[in-house]
Design a protein around this motif. Sequence first.
Motif, PDB file in Angstrom:
ATOM      1  N   HIS A 235      38.251 -12.400  14.453  1.00  0.00           N
ATOM      2  CA  HIS A 235      38.866 -12.450  13.128  1.00  0.00           C
ATOM      3  C   HIS A 235      37.852 -11.941  12.103  1.00  0.00           C
ATOM      4  CE1 HIS A 235      36.548 -16.151  13.572  1.00  0.00           C
ATOM      5  NE2 HIS A 235      36.383 -16.105  12.254  1.00  0.00           N
TER       6      HIS A 235
ATOM      7  N   ASP B  11      36.489 -12.961   8.069  1.00  0.00           N
ATOM      8  CA  ASP B  11      36.458 -14.152   7.204  1.00  0.00           C
ATOM      9  C   ASP B  11      37.028 -13.844   5.825  1.00  0.00           C
ATOM     10  OD1 ASP B  11      35.382 -15.731   9.139  1.00  0.00           O
ATOM     11  OD2 ASP B  11      33.555 -16.244   8.040  1.00  0.00           O
TER      12      ASP B  11
ATOM     13  N   HIS C 180      34.574 -11.010  14.264  1.00  0.00           N
ATOM     14  CA  HIS C 180      33.702 -11.930  14.985  1.00  0.00           C
ATOM     15  C   HIS C 180      34.498 -13.114  15.543  1.00  0.00           C
ATOM     16  CE1 HIS C 180      33.787 -13.675  10.912  1.00  0.00           C
ATOM     17  NE2 HIS C 180      33.621 -14.837  11.512  1.00  0.00           N
TER      18      HIS C 180
HETATM   19 FE   LIG Z   1      34.682 -16.709  10.980  1.00  0.00          FE
END
Ligand SMILES: [Fe+2]
Length: 304
Positions: free
Chosen positions: A146, A148, A279
């Motif tokens: 994903h 952030d 990540h």
């Molecule tokens: Fe994350």
Amino acid sequence: MKVDTKSNFKVVPHSEHKRLRHIEIENEAITRFLEKVEQISLERAEYVPFIRFELAVELRQAVGVAFEKKVKEILHDRETGGFTIGLNGLTTKSEEFVKFATALTHLIGLPNHDAMSNKFYAIFGVKHEFDSDTYLRKAYRILELHTDGTFVEEQTDWVLMMKMSEKNAVGGESRLLHLDDWEDLDRFSKHPLASHPFKFSYADRGSKNVKDEVFQSSFFYSQNKPCIRYNHQCTHPQTIEEGVYLKEIQDSIENSLGTTPVGLPVGQLVMINNNFWLHGREPFVKDIKLERALMRQRGSFFTI
Ligand SMILES: [Fe+2]
């Protein structure tokens, strides 16, 4: 103000990822930085925002102005966009880890407020048993790839993760995918739904403390290259087609040959450009004494 122009660092290829760099700071420069900031308490850096910039100035003084330029250059460079760096085992104090990471982030930009901790950084633990409403702290399953900050209004250009401590931890490496190593980037970034404004929200999860609903496209362009916003847990498709599109992205990135696990020793951090890196985390090997703590900061770049 006198600034040290001598370089006290070198950049080498990362041993586990072809796109990452590893920055090695000389012990003498790290020691000089730690001595200079010894009198600055972490509490003061938390309460007084300009103190965080004082930490950045001390790091620049200790390592040299070329260091600041190099860090910015790596993070903005589409070919790499990420590096690891550490304190060479010269300290094991959690407070000094946070001060070092804070100095680094304030050389390149500004961290966003982290609603999970109500500070500009958050330290979160993973244990054998953990009561959680997201996959972030569930140790024995994969944390899928994903980016952030999809669910907040602020720009999230970069992510920093630092290993604070670990005990009885086997596995749990960071999983990283650079967009240009993803075989299906073209297919999904040129899909009709690539520019669709998806609803991103964690309003249904108490631990996140964020009620925002943000509508954003999953792909956007920067420096004429496709970038991504993707988080399977907080994207809310409204039709079958949208759901299928998101699921197909997940299947594709999870199975990409470009997805690589990268280990991080205690006292080291990884910093990546959040616009073109995804990540996640590998599962840990089951151990009832497992304990691991990671710090995160994420935020925006200064405009350069
Ligand atoms: Fe994350």
